[in-house]
Design a protein around this motif. Structure first.
Motif, PDB file in Angstrom:
ATOM      1  N   ALA A 214      37.474  75.788  32.649  1.00  0.00           N
ATOM      2  CA  ALA A 214      37.340  76.028  31.214  1.00  0.00           C
ATOM      3  C   ALA A 214      38.697  75.914  30.522  1.00  0.00           C
ATOM      4  CB  ALA A 214      36.726  77.405  30.961  1.00  0.00           C
ATOM      5  N   ILE A 215      39.727  76.502  31.116  1.00  0.00           N
ATOM      6  CA  ILE A 215      41.067  76.433  30.539  1.00  0.00           C
ATOM      7  C   ILE A 215      41.553  74.989  30.502  1.00  0.00           C
ATOM      8  CG2 ILE A 215      43.483  77.081  30.897  1.00  0.00           C
ATOM      9  CD1 ILE A 215      42.406  79.746  32.071  1.00  0.00           C
ATOM     10  N   ALA A 216      41.233  74.235  31.556  1.00  0.00           N
ATOM     11  CA  ALA A 216      41.639  72.826  31.639  1.00  0.00           C
ATOM     12  C   ALA A 216      40.745  71.906  30.813  1.00  0.00           C
ATOM     13  CB  ALA A 216      41.640  72.379  33.095  1.00  0.00           C
ATOM     14  N   ASP A 217      39.735  72.494  30.158  1.00  0.00           N
ATOM     15  CA  ASP A 217      38.775  71.722  29.359  1.00  0.00           C
ATOM     16  C   ASP A 217      38.025  70.705  30.216  1.00  0.00           C
ATOM     17  OD1 ASP A 217      37.413  71.133  27.006  1.00  0.00           O
ATOM     18  OD2 ASP A 217      38.845  69.598  26.370  1.00  0.00           O
ATOM     19  N   ARG A 218      37.596  71.137  31.417  1.00  0.00           N
ATOM     20  CA  ARG A 218      36.864  70.261  32.319  1.00  0.00           C
ATOM     21  C   ARG A 218      35.571  70.904  32.818  1.00  0.00           C
ATOM     22  NH1 ARG A 218      38.678  65.665  34.287  1.00  0.00           N
ATOM     23  NH2 ARG A 218      36.413  65.359  34.212  1.00  0.00           N
ATOM     24  N   LEU A 219      34.899  71.647  31.957  1.00  0.00           N
ATOM     25  CA  LEU A 219      33.601  72.216  32.327  1.00  0.00           C
ATOM     26  C   LEU A 219      32.544  71.135  32.515  1.00  0.00           C
ATOM     27  CD1 LEU A 219      33.341  75.476  30.164  1.00  0.00           C
ATOM     28  CD2 LEU A 219      33.611  75.286  32.649  1.00  0.00           C
ATOM     29  N   ASP A 220      32.853  69.921  32.101  1.00  0.00           N
ATOM     30  CA  ASP A 220      31.931  68.813  32.320  1.00  0.00           C
ATOM     31  C   ASP A 220      31.735  68.529  33.806  1.00  0.00           C
ATOM     32  OD1 ASP A 220      34.804  67.899  31.883  1.00  0.00           O
ATOM     33  OD2 ASP A 220      33.951  66.084  32.779  1.00  0.00           O
ATOM     34  N   LEU A 221      32.630  69.018  34.649  1.00  0.00           N
ATOM     35  CA  LEU A 221      32.540  68.788  36.084  1.00  0.00           C
ATOM     36  C   LEU A 221      31.588  69.756  36.781  1.00  0.00           C
ATOM     37  CD1 LEU A 221      36.343  68.242  36.821  1.00  0.00           C
ATOM     38  CD2 LEU A 221      34.566  66.480  36.620  1.00  0.00           C
ATOM     39  N   VAL A 222      31.148  70.795  36.076  1.00  0.00           N
ATOM     40  CA  VAL A 222      30.300  71.822  36.674  1.00  0.00           C
ATOM     41  C   VAL A 222      28.830  71.412  36.597  1.00  0.00           C
ATOM     42  CG1 VAL A 222      29.597  74.242  36.567  1.00  0.00           C
ATOM     43  CG2 VAL A 222      31.956  73.611  36.002  1.00  0.00           C
ATOM     44  N   ASP A 223      28.098  71.573  37.705  1.00  0.00           N
ATOM     45  CA  ASP A 223      26.644  71.391  37.707  1.00  0.00           C
ATOM     46  C   ASP A 223      26.051  72.685  37.162  1.00  0.00           C
ATOM     47  OD1 ASP A 223      23.920  71.148  38.235  1.00  0.00           O
ATOM     48  OD2 ASP A 223      24.238  70.087  40.130  1.00  0.00           O
ATOM     49  N   LYS A 224      25.891  72.752  35.850  1.00  0.00           N
ATOM     50  CA  LYS A 224      25.587  74.023  35.192  1.00  0.00           C
ATOM     51  C   LYS A 224      24.224  74.592  35.578  1.00  0.00           C
ATOM     52  CE  LYS A 224      28.560  73.027  31.196  1.00  0.00           C
ATOM     53  NZ  LYS A 224      29.072  71.727  31.686  1.00  0.00           N
ATOM     54  N   ASP A 225      23.221  73.769  35.706  1.00  0.00           N
ATOM     55  CA  ASP A 225      21.898  74.285  36.067  1.00  0.00           C
ATOM     56  C   ASP A 225      21.870  74.779  37.508  1.00  0.00           C
ATOM     57  OD1 ASP A 225      20.853  73.905  33.569  1.00  0.00           O
ATOM     58  OD2 ASP A 225      19.843  72.019  34.044  1.00  0.00           O
ATOM     59  N   ARG A 226      22.464  74.020  38.421  1.00  0.00           N
ATOM     60  CA  ARG A 226      22.484  74.438  39.818  1.00  0.00           C
ATOM     61  C   ARG A 226      23.279  75.742  39.966  1.00  0.00           C
ATOM     62  NH1 ARG A 226      21.385  71.698  44.555  1.00  0.00           N
ATOM     63  NH2 ARG A 226      21.228  69.757  43.386  1.00  0.00           N
ATOM     64  N   LEU A 227      24.457  75.801  39.326  1.00  0.00           N
ATOM     65  CA  LEU A 227      25.271  77.015  39.399  1.00  0.00           C
ATOM     66  C   LEU A 227      24.578  78.175  38.689  1.00  0.00           C
ATOM     67  CD1 LEU A 227      27.795  78.610  40.048  1.00  0.00           C
ATOM     68  CD2 LEU A 227      28.890  77.620  38.014  1.00  0.00           C
ATOM     69  N   GLY A 228      23.973  77.900  37.544  1.00  0.00           N
ATOM     70  CA  GLY A 228      23.263  78.956  36.825  1.00  0.00           C
ATOM     71  C   GLY A 228      22.129  79.538  37.648  1.00  0.00           C
ATOM     72  N   GLY A 229      21.452  78.690  38.404  1.00  0.00           N
ATOM     73  CA  GLY A 229      20.378  79.169  39.268  1.00  0.00           C
ATOM     74  C   GLY A 229      20.901  80.090  40.356  1.00  0.00           C
ATOM     75  N   TRP A 230      22.012  79.691  40.992  1.00  0.00           N
ATOM     76  CA  TRP A 230      22.604  80.513  42.049  1.00  0.00           C
ATOM     77  C   TRP A 230      23.054  81.862  41.488  1.00  0.00           C
ATOM     78  CZ3 TRP A 230      27.000  83.086  43.493  1.00  0.00           C
ATOM     79  CH2 TRP A 230      27.175  83.360  44.856  1.00  0.00           C
ATOM     80  N   LEU A 231      23.686  81.843  40.329  1.00  0.00           N
ATOM     81  CA  LEU A 231      24.170  83.084  39.723  1.00  0.00           C
ATOM     82  C   LEU A 231      23.027  83.994  39.290  1.00  0.00           C
ATOM     83  CD1 LEU A 231      27.099  81.605  37.595  1.00  0.00           C
ATOM     84  CD2 LEU A 231      27.352  83.162  39.544  1.00  0.00           C
ATOM     85  N   SER A 232      21.975  83.412  38.746  1.00  0.00           N
ATOM     86  CA  SER A 232      20.859  84.241  38.284  1.00  0.00           C
ATOM     87  C   SER A 232      20.148  84.921  39.454  1.00  0.00           C
ATOM     88  CB  SER A 232      19.861  83.404  37.477  1.00  0.00           C
ATOM     89  OG  SER A 232      19.217  82.438  38.289  1.00  0.00           O
ATOM     90  N   GLU A 233      20.221  84.323  40.639  1.00  0.00           N
ATOM     91  CA  GLU A 233      19.622  84.927  41.828  1.00  0.00           C
ATOM     92  C   GLU A 233      20.404  86.130  42.341  1.00  0.00           C
ATOM     93  OE1 GLU A 233      19.387  81.729  44.581  1.00  0.00           O
ATOM     94  OE2 GLU A 233      17.623  80.815  43.633  1.00  0.00           O
TER      95      GLU A 233
END
Length: 324
Positions: A214-233
């Protein structure tokens, strides 16, 4: 600031809780103010290696509670500056070796109390010296960061470096591209991130890796749905969050998990009402402070991260926190 646990405890599991749980703001403020008055306890000295971190946790908690004046500003600044070394880094307390993690807390404290100018005026080095200390800890081959001169690497240290240098406006002093590449090497197939390449996903490491991106302005590299699923679990039936599968819930993950979800725009993937009730059940309603889970002793670490988690979900009466 003492890292001594107690004296209070959260109500035990199965104990009596009121239907409407309230955040005991004034009790938490008093609890934090009293932490530095317990110097006659052995645990006060056994936790000296976390003293500077503890000041940051207590100060941040007070700001979230809307009472930034509750700790004396000048004494706080004096203590922070007393922890600095000639190489620009900060130790946990006067006489302790410098380390990335303490340097992060030092700069965050000075930024919080609007005193970065004191670093230039009274510090052993100015802001530029702190930046140089951090830059020297980057591995120019893979972009990782060591915590100190002895060379241990950890994605926590990488995030700390980017965090501090962004606050000091000195990101140009390191190779940000290589740092980002290293973070990507720590990504796993489940969407999470580990402490190093090949290490298992963990909510704390996910926070630092996503925060660095986020600080590097590279959140485009994150698989947001896959990571969001893991975190929500990570949310359990009692509303609390754990750091990885098959582990117990812990209030501190209210921050590590929720801040990561906030950064990727998936904060609504958690049941906020269940989480808020879990955190409030971890309070000591008489003496203040928040524990890791109901029935355990309170401490300043879990107090700040419990409050930060409540702030992230918009709990009334708290100041807004930045997820990074």
């Amino acid at each position: 600031m003492s890292l001594v646990s107690g004296p209070g405890r959260a109500r035990a599991v199965g104990g009596s809780f009121p239907d409407e749980l309230e955040l005991v703001v004034e009790k938490h403020v008093k609890y934090i103010q009293d932490l530095d008055k317990r110097k006659d306890e052995l645990e006060y000295w056994l936790t000296e290696h976390l003293r500077l971190n503890g000041v940051y946790w207590g100060l941040t908690a007070l700001h979230l509670l809307g009472h930034p004046e509750a700790l004396p500003r000048e004494q706080t600044i004096d203590f922070v500056l007393s922890c600095q070394h000639e190489n620009g880094g900060f130790g946990a307390a006067p006489g302790h070796d410098p380390h990335m993690l303490y340097t992060v807390s030092a700069v965050q404290i000075l930024v919080t109390v609007d005193a970065l100018d004191e670093l230039d005026r009274r510090g052993k080095t100015g802001q530029a010296g702190v930046g140089q200390y951090i830059a020297r800890l980057q591995n120019q081959d893979d972009g990782s960061f060591a915590g100190d001169e002895w060379g241990e690497t950890d994605t926590r240290f990488l995030f700390g470096a980017l965090n501090v240098l962004s606050l000091l406006h000195l990101l140009s002093s390191i190779d940000v591209h290589r740092a980002v590449t290293y973070v990507q090497a720590c990504a796993n197939l489940d969407g999470g991130y580990g402490v190093s390449p090949g290490a298992e996903s963990h909510a704390g490491q996910i926070f630092v890796c996503v925060g660095a991106l986020a600080i590097a302005d590279r959140l485009d590299l994150v698989d947001k749905d896959r990571l969001g699923g893991w975190l929500s679990e990570r949310q359990l039936d009692n509303g609390g969050l754990n750091g990885r599968p098959e582990k117990l819930e812990d209030v501190c993950y209210s921050w590590w998990v929720m801040s990561s979800l906030a950064m990727i725009g998936r904060l609504d993937w958690i049941d906020k009402e269940k989480l808020s009730r879990f955190i409030l059940r971890c309070q000591d309603p008489e003496l203040g402070g928040i524990a890791d889970r109901p029935g355990d002793a309170v401490d300043v670490f879990h107090t700040v991260f419990g409050l930060a988690g409540l702030s992230l979900i918009g709990f009334p009466g708290l100041e807004e926190v930045d997820p990074i």
